[in-house]
Scaffold this active site. Structure first.
Site, PDB file in Angstrom:
ATOM      1  N   ASP A  67       9.198 -21.489  19.449  1.00 26.84           N
ATOM      2  CA  ASP A  67       8.873 -22.794  18.877  1.00 26.84           C
ATOM      3  C   ASP A  67       7.402 -22.924  18.511  1.00 26.84           C
ATOM      4  O   ASP A  67       6.579 -22.084  18.869  1.00 26.84           O
ATOM      5  CB  ASP A  67       9.290 -23.919  19.842  1.00 26.84           C
ATOM      6  N   ASN A 136      13.167 -31.738  31.725  1.00 27.70           N
ATOM      7  CA  ASN A 136      14.409 -32.392  31.299  1.00 27.70           C
ATOM      8  C   ASN A 136      15.486 -31.362  30.939  1.00 27.70           C
ATOM      9  O   ASN A 136      16.514 -31.712  30.383  1.00 27.70           O
ATOM     10  CB  ASN A 136      14.137 -33.321  30.099  1.00 27.70           C
ATOM     11  N   HIS A 138      15.080 -28.786  28.845  1.00 25.72           N
ATOM     12  CA  HIS A 138      15.015 -28.218  27.501  1.00 25.72           C
ATOM     13  C   HIS A 138      14.694 -26.722  27.522  1.00 25.72           C
ATOM     14  O   HIS A 138      14.039 -26.216  28.430  1.00 25.72           O
ATOM     15  CB  HIS A 138      14.075 -29.002  26.571  1.00 25.72           C
ATOM     16  N   GLU A 143      15.806 -30.543  23.108  1.00 26.42           N
ATOM     17  CA  GLU A 143      15.828 -31.635  24.074  1.00 26.42           C
ATOM     18  C   GLU A 143      17.260 -32.018  24.440  1.00 26.42           C
ATOM     19  O   GLU A 143      18.200 -31.663  23.715  1.00 26.42           O
ATOM     20  CB  GLU A 143      15.090 -32.848  23.472  1.00 26.42           C
TER      21      GLU A 143
HETATM   22  C1  GLP Z   1       7.184 -26.330  26.435  1.00 22.07           C
HETATM   23  C2  GLP Z   1       7.846 -25.214  25.647  1.00 22.07           C
HETATM   24  C3  GLP Z   1       8.999 -24.574  26.401  1.00 22.07           C
HETATM   25  C4  GLP Z   1       8.577 -24.309  27.831  1.00 22.07           C
HETATM   26  C5  GLP Z   1       8.242 -25.614  28.507  1.00 22.07           C
HETATM   27  C6  GLP Z   1       7.875 -25.474  29.980  1.00 22.07           C
HETATM   28  O1  GLP Z   1       7.712 -27.585  26.198  1.00 22.07           O
HETATM   29  N1  GLP Z   1       8.326 -25.600  24.374  1.00 22.07           N
HETATM   30  O2  GLP Z   1       9.404 -23.408  25.747  1.00 22.07           O
HETATM   31  O3  GLP Z   1       9.605 -23.660  28.513  1.00 22.07           O
HETATM   32  O4  GLP Z   1       7.148 -26.174  27.817  1.00 22.07           O
HETATM   33  O5  GLP Z   1       6.532 -25.185  30.143  1.00 22.07           O
HETATM   34  P1  GLP Z   1       5.849 -24.730  31.476  1.00 22.07           P
HETATM   35  O6  GLP Z   1       6.204 -23.295  31.665  1.00 22.07           O
HETATM   36  O7  GLP Z   1       4.394 -24.932  31.253  1.00 22.07           O
HETATM   37  O8  GLP Z   1       6.397 -25.608  32.550  1.00 22.07           O
END
Ligand code: GLP
Length: 241
Positions: A67, A136, A138, A143
């Site tokens: 993404d 959440n 995702h 989402e």
């Molecule tokens: C972002 C990314 C996800 C990732 C998530 C969790 O929103 N788009 O791909 O998995 O954050 O991030 P973290 O590893 O910092 O908790």
């Protein structure tokens, strides 16, 4: 779903790096699906170390990132483009031509999404997809409520995601409200998937994703349906399993 619980952070990163290294040894021209966020930073550090020791080679590897924020320039320190170059791409011998990250700067996002899907197909599909998870549930930026059949698309970010990611920005107002993300179907088409979950604050969503019903309300629960999905957790994230 295969579940692996690592004893500590070091083991967590090492196990993930072992999986990627094995993939590259088995198939030097692998197509990797890569994730951002704080969770895989240690994995990338391990891969860089192994590359420096001559244990792994990225010269034939192709990558597709999950993404990218809509509207952030590549030079913005919080863009995922910037993140990937900082933590991995600038430190290994990957051919820049083989790096794919959705372009959040183009005006025509629909066209960008279509081309991204096409590029993944032309590369032969993703061999190994690395994933993190949002609070959440995702995956990528898919989402809750995103249909399982979704392909790469422009997503409106959840309020919870905007809040969670605001820690990286000067203020919450600077967090982009949209992102381009690989779809759930795109992710599920990967031949192998590793979902990395770390930290106490992820324990509840980890339990829901792994043991709860498969529902679009918890996007990561779809991975229960994947034939070769592994969930790698640290002990804190696994505390409610
Ligand atoms: C972002 C990314 C996800 C990732 C998530 C969790 O929103 N788009 O791909 O998995 O954050 O991030 P973290 O590893 O910092 O908790």
């Amino acid at each position: 779903m295969k579940i692996i619980i690592a004893k500590n952070k070091e083991e967590f990163d090492r196990i993930a790096a072992d999986m990627v290294s094995q993939q590259l040894k088995d198939k030097p021209d692998s197509v990797l699906g890569l994730a951002t966020g704080s969770t895989p930073i240690g994995l990338y550090a391990q891969l860089v170390e192994r590359y420096k020791k001559g244990e792994i080679d990225f010269s034939k590897v192709k990558t597709f990132n999950l993404d990218e924020y809509k509207g952030l320039p590549k030079t913005h320190p919080q863009s995922y483009y910037f993140f990937m170059f900082k933590h991995l791409f600038s430190k290994v011998n990957i051919d820049p031509e083989n790096i794919h990250i959705p372009n959040g700067e183009v005006e025509d996002s629909a066209k960008e999404c279509e081309e991204y899907e096409k590029n993944i197909k032309e590369a032969g599909g993703i061999d190994l997809q690395i994933l993190g998870i949002g609070h959440n549930g995702h995956i990528g930026f898919n989402e809750p409520g995103t249909p399982f059949e979704s392909t790469t698309s422009l997503i409106d970010l959840d309020q919870r995601t905007i809040e969670a990611n605001s820690r990286f920005f000067d203020s919450i107002n600077e967090v982009p409200r949209q992102a381009i993300s690989m779809g759930i179907k795109t992710i599920m088409q990967a031949r192998k998937i590793v979902l990395m979950i770390s930290g106490k604050d992820k324990a509840e969503i980890a339990a829901k994703a792994i043991k709860g019903p498969v529902t679009t309300q918890v996007p990561a629960s779809v991975l229960q349906l994947h034939p070769f999905a592994t969930v790698l957790l640290d002990q804190e994230a696994a505390s409610l399993l």
